[in-house]
Design an enzyme around this catalytic site. Structure first.
Site, PDB file in Angstrom:
ATOM      1  N   THR A   1       0.859  -1.177   0.000  1.00 35.98           N
ATOM      2  CA  THR A   1       0.000   0.000   0.000  1.00 35.98           C
ATOM      3  C   THR A   1       0.896   1.227   0.000  1.00 35.98           C
ATOM      4  OG1 THR A   1      -1.366   1.392   1.465  1.00 35.98           O
ATOM      5  CG2 THR A   1      -0.242  -0.454   2.476  1.00 35.98           C
TER       6      THR A   1
ATOM      7  N   CYS B   1      -1.565   4.938  -5.658  1.00 34.06           N
ATOM      8  CA  CYS B   1      -2.352   4.061  -4.794  1.00 34.06           C
ATOM      9  C   CYS B   1      -2.363   2.712  -5.488  1.00 34.06           C
ATOM     10  CB  CYS B   1      -3.768   4.597  -4.607  1.00 34.06           C
ATOM     11  SG  CYS B   1      -4.829   3.500  -3.635  1.00 34.06           S
TER      12      CYS B   1
ATOM     13  N   GLU C   1      -4.360   0.409  -5.766  1.00 35.52           N
ATOM     14  CA  GLU C   1      -5.589  -0.005  -6.457  1.00 35.52           C
ATOM     15  C   GLU C   1      -5.765   0.659  -7.820  1.00 35.52           C
ATOM     16  OE1 GLU C   1      -6.024  -1.291  -2.427  1.00 35.52           O
ATOM     17  OE2 GLU C   1      -5.664   0.737  -3.161  1.00 35.52           O
TER      18      GLU C   1
END
Length: 235
Positions: free
Chosen positions: A82, A196, A198
């Site tokens: 992350t 990020c 994602e």
């Protein structure tokens, strides 16, 4: 060598880490080879609440505990899956003696190998608005810029309400493309950091004419390269 992954934030991108690490190892070694990995996947809901409430100390305790558990289980390095939680990287490095592969460092290295020096940073609002990430890039001569307030809100919302929940919406992709186009035109952005883990689920290099720095892929490449180098030294 065993790669230790602290994941689950969110598990959607952690699954990408696991897949990409194994694909990279297979590409390097061939046959039925796969990666030697230990994964501690955390429950993201309480951590996301801590983020929203500014309770970073409690979140740091969780990451420090995770790093210690991976070390005791036999990991040889730590990869935090992350970007945002690298705000607490020092909690991990103080909790374990293992090498820690910082995602901003591997991203900076990739940027410095490109023509880009003024990339747009797309990330959670924590990563975009706080100093821990951009200052680390700035120390290497990279002037990362961020979108305007309304744009930042959209980038952040799409991450938490959609991407972390496995939702890939065409309208949200178009919003990201528009935000990048505006930054290129108005701010002179010459690259895009998918800051990020994602975001790689939504957009990629094929969507842009300027260089894209996929932090997930770059982090994976660095982790596998580190593991391969350590094994070569030990052989």
């Amino acid at each position: 060598m065993t790669i230790g992954l602290i994941g689950g934030m969110s598990w959607e991108s952690t699954a990408v880490y696991y897949r990409l690490i194994n694909e990279r190892v297979r590409a390097l070694r061939g046959g039925l080879h796969s990666a030697d990995v230990l994964l501690h996947s955390l429950d993201f809901a309480p951590i996301a609440e801590m983020q929203a409430n500014g309770d970073w100390a409690a979140a740091g305790d969780i990451l420090a505990d995770s790093a210690g558990r991976l070390e005791r289980a036999g990991a040889d390095c730590i990869v935090l899956c992350t970007n945002t939680m690298h705000k607490l990287a020092d909690r991990i490095t103080s909790a374990t003696r293992l090498p820690f592969l910082h995602i901003a460092d591997v991203t900076a290295a990739a940027i410095l190998e490109s023509p880009s020096r003024r990339p747009l940073l797309l990330a959670t609002r924590f990563t975009m608005e706080e100093d821990f990430y951009r200052e680390r890039l700035a120390s290497r001569g990279i002037d990362a810029i961020i979108p305007g307030p309304a744009q930042r809100e959209d980038v952040h919302r799409i991450i938490y309400e959609e991407l972390c929940r496995g939702r890939i919406e065409p309208a949200s992709k178009q919003r990201y493309l528009d935000i990048v186009a505006e930054a290129v035109a108005a701010e002179g952005a010459d690259g895009v950091i998918l800051g990020c883990t994602e975001i790689t689920l939504l957009v990629s290099q094929v969507d842009f004419a300027i260089p894209v720095f996929d932090t997930t892929a770059l982090h994976v490449e660095a982790a596998v390269a580190f593991a391969e180098a350590q094994e070569s030294r030990a052989a």
